[in-house]
Design a protein around this motif. Structure first.
Motif, PDB file in Angstrom:
ATOM      1  N   LYS A 207       1.484   5.076 -18.502  1.00 38.56           N
ATOM      2  CA  LYS A 207       1.827   4.710 -19.870  1.00 38.56           C
ATOM      3  C   LYS A 207       0.926   5.425 -20.871  1.00 38.56           C
ATOM      4  CE  LYS A 207       2.679   0.634 -22.746  1.00 38.56           C
ATOM      5  NZ  LYS A 207       2.646  -0.860 -22.796  1.00 38.56           N
ATOM      6  N   SER A 208      -0.364   5.546 -20.514  1.00 38.98           N
ATOM      7  CA  SER A 208      -1.310   6.228 -21.401  1.00 38.98           C
ATOM      8  C   SER A 208      -1.450   7.705 -21.069  1.00 38.98           C
ATOM      9  CB  SER A 208      -2.680   5.550 -21.315  1.00 38.98           C
ATOM     10  OG  SER A 208      -3.128   5.538 -19.965  1.00 38.98           O
ATOM     11  N   ASP A 209      -0.644   8.191 -20.127  1.00 40.39           N
ATOM     12  CA  ASP A 209      -0.613   9.606 -19.743  1.00 40.39           C
ATOM     13  C   ASP A 209      -2.004  10.099 -19.310  1.00 40.39           C
ATOM     14  OD1 ASP A 209       0.634  11.983 -19.216  1.00 40.39           O
ATOM     15  OD2 ASP A 209       0.340  12.779 -21.238  1.00 40.39           O
ATOM     16  N   VAL A 210      -2.665   9.308 -18.450  1.00 42.43           N
ATOM     17  CA  VAL A 210      -3.977   9.672 -17.915  1.00 42.43           C
ATOM     18  C   VAL A 210      -3.789  10.232 -16.516  1.00 42.43           C
ATOM     19  CG1 VAL A 210      -6.272   8.831 -17.281  1.00 42.43           C
ATOM     20  CG2 VAL A 210      -5.096   7.883 -19.267  1.00 42.43           C
ATOM     21  N   ARG A 211      -4.493  11.342 -16.227  1.00 40.42           N
ATOM     22  CA  ARG A 211      -4.418  11.968 -14.911  1.00 40.42           C
ATOM     23  C   ARG A 211      -5.790  11.883 -14.237  1.00 40.42           C
ATOM     24  NH1 ARG A 211       0.819  13.352 -13.121  1.00 40.42           N
ATOM     25  NH2 ARG A 211       2.085  13.487 -15.012  1.00 40.42           N
ATOM     26  N   TYR A 212      -5.766  11.901 -12.914  1.00 34.92           N
ATOM     27  CA  TYR A 212      -6.999  11.761 -12.144  1.00 34.92           C
ATOM     28  C   TYR A 212      -7.065  12.831 -11.059  1.00 34.92           C
ATOM     29  CZ  TYR A 212      -7.317   7.084 -14.221  1.00 34.92           C
ATOM     30  OH  TYR A 212      -7.403   6.028 -15.091  1.00 34.92           O
ATOM     31  N   PRO A 213      -8.286  13.252 -10.692  1.00 30.10           N
ATOM     32  CA  PRO A 213      -8.423  14.123  -9.515  1.00 30.10           C
ATOM     33  C   PRO A 213      -8.176  13.325  -8.240  1.00 30.10           C
ATOM     34  CG  PRO A 213     -10.578  13.545 -10.368  1.00 30.10           C
ATOM     35  CD  PRO A 213      -9.575  13.004 -11.353  1.00 30.10           C
ATOM     36  N   PHE A 214      -7.955  14.043  -7.142  1.00 29.56           N
ATOM     37  CA  PHE A 214      -7.576  13.360  -5.904  1.00 29.56           C
ATOM     38  C   PHE A 214      -8.647  12.380  -5.439  1.00 29.56           C
ATOM     39  CE2 PHE A 214      -7.640  13.155  -1.235  1.00 29.56           C
ATOM     40  CZ  PHE A 214      -6.411  12.544  -1.034  1.00 29.56           C
ATOM     41  N   GLU A 215      -9.943  12.746  -5.596  1.00 31.88           N
ATOM     42  CA  GLU A 215     -10.992  11.859  -5.086  1.00 31.88           C
ATOM     43  C   GLU A 215     -11.000  10.513  -5.793  1.00 31.88           C
ATOM     44  OE1 GLU A 215     -12.858  14.659  -8.116  1.00 31.88           O
ATOM     45  OE2 GLU A 215     -11.551  14.847  -6.363  1.00 31.88           O
ATOM     46  N   SER A 216     -10.620  10.470  -7.072  1.00 28.44           N
ATOM     47  CA  SER A 216     -10.546   9.192  -7.783  1.00 28.44           C
ATOM     48  C   SER A 216      -9.400   8.336  -7.250  1.00 28.44           C
ATOM     49  CB  SER A 216     -10.368   9.429  -9.280  1.00 28.44           C
ATOM     50  OG  SER A 216     -11.495  10.069  -9.824  1.00 28.44           O
ATOM     51  N   LEU A 217      -8.267   8.996  -6.963  1.00 27.88           N
ATOM     52  CA  LEU A 217      -7.143   8.267  -6.379  1.00 27.88           C
ATOM     53  C   LEU A 217      -7.513   7.761  -4.980  1.00 27.88           C
ATOM     54  CD1 LEU A 217      -4.260  10.708  -7.387  1.00 27.88           C
ATOM     55  CD2 LEU A 217      -5.186   8.783  -8.689  1.00 27.88           C
ATOM     56  N   PHE A 218      -8.190   8.605  -4.229  1.00 27.62           N
ATOM     57  CA  PHE A 218      -8.639   8.224  -2.877  1.00 27.62           C
ATOM     58  C   PHE A 218      -9.586   7.027  -2.948  1.00 27.62           C
ATOM     59  CE2 PHE A 218     -11.653   8.499   0.613  1.00 27.62           C
ATOM     60  CZ  PHE A 218     -10.837   8.694   1.717  1.00 27.62           C
ATOM     61  N   ARG A 219     -10.510   7.051  -3.912  1.00 26.35           N
ATOM     62  CA  ARG A 219     -11.448   5.943  -4.069  1.00 26.35           C
ATOM     63  C   ARG A 219     -10.729   4.647  -4.397  1.00 26.35           C
ATOM     64  NH1 ARG A 219     -13.018   1.816  -7.338  1.00 26.35           N
ATOM     65  NH2 ARG A 219     -11.807   2.944  -8.893  1.00 26.35           N
ATOM     66  N   SER A 220      -9.784   4.709  -5.338  1.00 22.43           N
ATOM     67  CA  SER A 220      -9.051   3.504  -5.733  1.00 22.43           C
ATOM     68  C   SER A 220      -8.220   2.971  -4.574  1.00 22.43           C
ATOM     69  CB  SER A 220      -8.153   3.824  -6.924  1.00 22.43           C
ATOM     70  OG  SER A 220      -7.445   2.681  -7.335  1.00 22.43           O
ATOM     71  N   GLN A 221      -7.544   3.873  -3.874  1.00 22.86           N
ATOM     72  CA  GLN A 221      -6.694   3.476  -2.750  1.00 22.86           C
ATOM     73  C   GLN A 221      -7.514   2.796  -1.658  1.00 22.86           C
ATOM     74  OE1 GLN A 221      -5.416   6.780  -0.358  1.00 22.86           O
ATOM     75  NE2 GLN A 221      -3.495   5.801   0.214  1.00 22.86           N
TER      76      GLN A 221
ATOM     77  N   PHE B 279       0.813  -1.207   0.000  1.00 16.38           N
ATOM     78  CA  PHE B 279       0.000   0.000   0.000  1.00 16.38           C
ATOM     79  C   PHE B 279       0.856   1.272   0.000  1.00 16.38           C
ATOM     80  CE2 PHE B 279      -3.451  -2.834   1.405  1.00 16.38           C
ATOM     81  CZ  PHE B 279      -4.429  -2.411   0.533  1.00 16.38           C
ATOM     82  N   LYS B 280       2.021   1.197   0.588  1.00 18.34           N
ATOM     83  CA  LYS B 280       2.909   2.362   0.540  1.00 18.34           C
ATOM     84  C   LYS B 280       3.357   2.620  -0.898  1.00 18.34           C
ATOM     85  CE  LYS B 280       6.870   4.284   3.036  1.00 18.34           C
ATOM     86  NZ  LYS B 280       7.905   4.014   4.074  1.00 18.34           N
ATOM     87  N   SER B 281       3.741   1.558  -1.583  1.00 22.23           N
ATOM     88  CA  SER B 281       4.150   1.694  -2.977  1.00 22.23           C
ATOM     89  C   SER B 281       2.976   2.115  -3.851  1.00 22.23           C
ATOM     90  CB  SER B 281       4.729   0.367  -3.474  1.00 22.23           C
ATOM     91  OG  SER B 281       4.984   0.411  -4.857  1.00 22.23           O
ATOM     92  N   TYR B 282       1.817   1.512  -3.616  1.00 23.39           N
ATOM     93  CA  TYR B 282       0.639   1.832  -4.426  1.00 23.39           C
ATOM     94  C   TYR B 282       0.215   3.284  -4.233  1.00 23.39           C
ATOM     95  CZ  TYR B 282      -4.031   1.398  -6.447  1.00 23.39           C
ATOM     96  OH  TYR B 282      -5.160   1.567  -7.214  1.00 23.39           O
ATOM     97  N   THR B 283       0.262   3.755  -2.983  1.00 20.72           N
ATOM     98  CA  THR B 283      -0.131   5.137  -2.707  1.00 20.72           C
ATOM     99  C   THR B 283       0.815   6.124  -3.379  1.00 20.72           C
ATOM    100  OG1 THR B 283      -1.084   4.461  -0.582  1.00 20.72           O
ATOM    101  CG2 THR B 283      -0.586   6.790  -0.869  1.00 20.72           C
ATOM    102  N   SER B 284       2.104   5.872  -3.271  1.00 20.22           N
ATOM    103  CA  SER B 284       3.073   6.790  -3.883  1.00 20.22           C
ATOM    104  C   SER B 284       2.920   6.812  -5.402  1.00 20.22           C
ATOM    105  CB  SER B 284       4.492   6.383  -3.493  1.00 20.22           C
ATOM    106  OG  SER B 284       4.812   5.098  -4.011  1.00 20.22           O
ATOM    107  N   ARG B 285       2.630   5.672  -6.003  1.00 18.07           N
ATOM    108  CA  ARG B 285       2.443   5.630  -7.457  1.00 18.07           C
ATOM    109  C   ARG B 285       1.146   6.323  -7.863  1.00 18.07           C
ATOM    110  NH1 ARG B 285       4.337  -0.515  -9.234  1.00 18.07           N
ATOM    111  NH2 ARG B 285       6.502  -0.339  -8.508  1.00 18.07           N
ATOM    112  N   LEU B 286       0.115   6.178  -7.030  1.00 20.36           N
ATOM    113  CA  LEU B 286      -1.140   6.859  -7.340  1.00 20.36           C
ATOM    114  C   LEU B 286      -0.969   8.374  -7.347  1.00 20.36           C
ATOM    115  CD1 LEU B 286      -3.951   4.920  -5.398  1.00 20.36           C
ATOM    116  CD2 LEU B 286      -3.656   5.088  -7.861  1.00 20.36           C
ATOM    117  N   MET B 287      -0.233   8.886  -6.378  1.00 26.84           N
ATOM    118  CA  MET B 287      -0.078  10.338  -6.267  1.00 26.84           C
ATOM    119  C   MET B 287       0.688  10.914  -7.462  1.00 26.84           C
ATOM    120  SD  MET B 287      -1.865  10.839  -3.694  1.00 26.84           S
ATOM    121  CE  MET B 287      -1.638  12.606  -3.606  1.00 26.84           C
TER     122      MET B 287
END
Length: 712
Positions: A361-375, A290-298
């Motif tokens: 890879k596809s250069d897609v960006r997300y707002p914070f709430e989407s990252l929060f939801r996935s995490q 989760f530490k690695s996943y969170t840092s990659r999400l941000m």
């Protein structure tokens, strides 16, 4: 002699002399008791009774009544009796052979009956002996049944005891030689566990036979514990390999959950060792993942983030750009929901988590709430799986299960909270924070539906972090609106102001999000924000010199805010209801304000109606010239005035629908005033004026005014 008397039935024999043969065959008969008058047993009372009975006889009474000589009658009777007696004796002698034959038959029957009596007596004796034997057999049978029952009970207990104590060779060979993954090993392990428990129980009862098998069972137990420990440790160590899907070995362990049960019952130190190894391994794995996943999400978050100056009341002229990066064109996007609300929709809320490397890879960006939801959806899914595994494999429930879960996931949850605290303390995106709050509320409901309380405390702590920040950002926006000076906003026009548009977008976003999980905190904060926005609109409107411009500015802003709110919020919301009332009041006032071309007529109508209420109509007699001028002036100028009014209204309001409504309201008001003007002129003091003939018919006026209704 008996043979001489035998005759065939129905054959008559010659009649021998009666008396000698009768006496020879039968012997002298007994004396007749009725003729023995000298008997001592005769009692006089009985004689009297006998005489009385004879006197009651019908023949005797008949003889007494006819006066028959009794002595003569007695002789006659006696002669008749003698005759009858002789006839009887004759008949008896005639049947003597039959009687003798009957006598012989009776004698033979007596002999037969005597033999039968002897046989029955012998049979009775036999039955008596048989009954005695049956009773003896019955007693023997009862005794045998009792012995059999006792032997069966003893056999059952002894057999069970032997089954529990005897260690078969198959068990020994399987425990010693078979791999732990074989079904036979698991089966024999369960039997071994049962025998160990039985021996413990029998040893407590001081059963001597336990001593013969204890050492064998102890050796088998040690061997089984050793093999199980090696197997489970190997599975736990396999979790540590890079790129390992730890759910696969977890599922493999669940197949052998009895191994831990066996260790827990027979070797607690080994069970504790395995439990600690599992907790230590999985705790590190989850933390690392989760530490690695969170840092990659941000790293795939939008580069443009709201700053402390990006508030609702900040002027657009304060600085050139909204974000530190020049890519964002204006500040209004901070307060617009757009399609960001889909993150709490059913489809996306429990959708697949974001894969960071694929997004990069596809250069897609997300707002914070989407990252929060996935995490946190990844956290939810893994927490549910881990909690169920711990309860199933380690056989824990309630507080024990919660403590074990905290030991496994505690470090990960702490890392999450620290990350959220660090991010939130510098976040000024109130919509993102509010969406995160509702994501947490929905995830909490999902886990409650799954009946897994493992992360409830974490959700509550997360809300304790998010709510105060959301409140703080709203308070900053409220303060920014309070401190906004309309004179510093530069050039002002009557169109909707950008600050009110920001408020409308932001308020509609918060209200639409809050509808699914209503919260009083949100309503209170939005209420404060709405009050400040209303005050701000009034302050800006006061900067205009004319009341008409002020009303146009107010109506445009109220209409814009109401329109944006109704796109997302329900019509029953407090915000919609409040702005509807404000818009209606200002619209009515504006309609009164744009009717000055007909002001003379309107003023006269109001004065005349006031006099009519007071009963002072005679005072209107001096107004003939004024009334004539008003009637003729309306008839000649109303079309041009209405046309000018319509064009002015449509130029003043950006919302054509709103402008159309205002024009319709103004024309309706004009018709009502003109209709009241007709009524005033119909009163007695003015009824005879020639100007009444020049008045326009109300229905004709309505038809003409409909032509000026804008169509879009």
């Amino acid at each position: 002699m008996a043979a001489a008397l035998e005759v065939e039935p129905g054959v008559r024999v010659s009649e021998p002399p009666l008396e000698p043969e009768l006496e020879a065959e039968l012997g002298p008969g007994p004396p007749d008791p009725e003729l023995d008058l000298g008997g001592e047993d005769l009692v006089l009372d009985e004689v009297d009774v006998h005489i009385q009975a004879n006197l009651e006889d019908a023949l005797v009474q008949e003889a007494l009544k006819t006066g028959v000589d009794l002595q003569q009658y007695s002789k006659q009777v006696e002669l008749e009796l003698q005759e009858v007696e002789r006839a009887s004796i004759h008949d008896y002698i005639k049947e003597s052979e039959n009687i003798a034959s009957l006598h012989n038959q009776i004698t033979a029957c007596d002999a037969i009956l005597e033999r039968m009596e002897q046989m029955l007596s012998a049979f009775q004796c036999d039955l008596s002996s048989i009954s005695s034997e049956i009773r003896t057999l019955q007693e023997q049978s009862v005794a045998m049944n009792l012995r059999l029952k006792n032997r069966r009970a003893v056999r059952q207990q002894l057999g069970q005891l032997l089954d529990e104590l005897v260690v078969p060779a198959a068990m020994i060979s399987t425990i010693l030689e078979a791999p732990v993954t074989e079904p036979e090993f698991l089966e024999q392990l369960q039997e071994l566990n049962g025998k160990i428990n039985s021996v413990k129980e029998q040893a407590f009862r001081e059963t001597v036979a336990c001593a013969d098998v204890q050492h064998v069972l102890e050796k088998l137990k040690i061997k089984a514990v050793t093999k199980i420990r090696e197997f489970v440790l190997q599975k736990i160590y396999s979790f540590r390999k890079p790129m390992t899907n730890y759910q696969i070995p977890q599922n493999a362990l669940l197949k052998y959950r009895f191994f831990y049960q066996f260790l827990l019952g027979n070797e607690r130190t080994v069970a504790q060792e395995l439990r600690e190894q599992y907790v230590d391994t999985m705790s590190k794995i989850y933390l690392s993942y989760f530490k690695s996943y969170t840092s990659r999400l941000m790293k795939i978050q939008y580069e443009e983030v709201a700053e402390k100056d990006d508030l609702m009341g900040v002027e657009d002229t304060a600085k050139k750009g909204f974000f530190s990066k020049p890519s964002l064109k204006n500040r209004n996007t901070v307060f617009t929901l757009g399609n960001r609300g889909s993150v709490i929709g059913a489809a996306e809320l429990e959708g697949p988590i974001i894969v960071p490397h694929a997004a990069q890879k596809s250069d897609v960006r997300y707002p914070f709430e989407s990252l929060f939801r996935s995490q946190h959806y990844a956290l939810l899914d893994n927490s549910c799986r881990e909690y169920l595994f711990l309860c199933d494999f380690f056989m824990v429930t309630g507080p024990s299960a919660q403590d074990l879960f905290n030991a496994v996931m505690g470090k990960t949850l702490t890392m999450f909270l620290k990350h959220m605290e660090a991010y939130v303390c510098d976040c000024y995106d109130s919509i993102a924070i509010f969406l995160c709050i509702h994501i947490v509320l929905r995830f909490k409901a999902i886990m409650a539906k799954r009946n897994i309380p493992a992360v409830d405390k974490y959700w509550d702590t997360l809300l304790d972090i998010l709510w105060p920040r959301f409140k703080h950002i709203l308070e900053l926006n409220i303060q920014s609106i309070q401190s906004t000076d309309p004179q510093k906003l530069g050039f002002l026009d009557t169109r909707p102001h950008y600050i009110t548009r920001r408020y409308a977008e932001f308020s509609s976003a918060i209200v639409s999000i809050n509808q699914t999980f209503p919260n009083e905190k949100t309503h209170a904060l939005l209420g404060q924000l709405q009050v400040e926005v209303e005050n701000f609109v009034l302050r800006v409107a006061a900067e205009f010199s004319s009341r008409k411009e002020q009303l146009i500015f107010l109506i445009n802003n109220y209409d814009m805010m109401l329109g944006v709110l109704m796109e997302r919020a329900v019509e029953e919301s407090k915000e919609v209801e409040g702005f509807q009332q404000l818009l209606s009041a200002r619209t009515q006032e504006f309609i009164e304000e744009i009717l000055p071309p007909f002001g003379g007529m309107i003023a006269f109508v109001k004065e005349a109606e006031a006099l009519l209420e007071k009963g002072q109509l005679e005072r209107l007699r001096g107004e003939e010239a004024r009334v004539t001028q008003l009637a003729r002036g309306f008839s000649s100028t109303w079309k041009a005035a209405v046309e000018s009014l319509s064009q002015d209204v449509m130029r003043s309001f950006s919302n054509f629908k709103n402008g159309t409504g205002i024009i319709q309201g103004a024309l309706t008001q004009l018709i009502q005033y003109y209709h009241r003007f007709h009524k005033v002129l119909a009163q007695p003091p003015l009824r005879s004026l020639p100007a009444r003939a020049e008045l326009i018919n109300i229905h004709h006026l309505m038809v003409e005014l409909k032509k000026h209704k804008p169509n879009f």
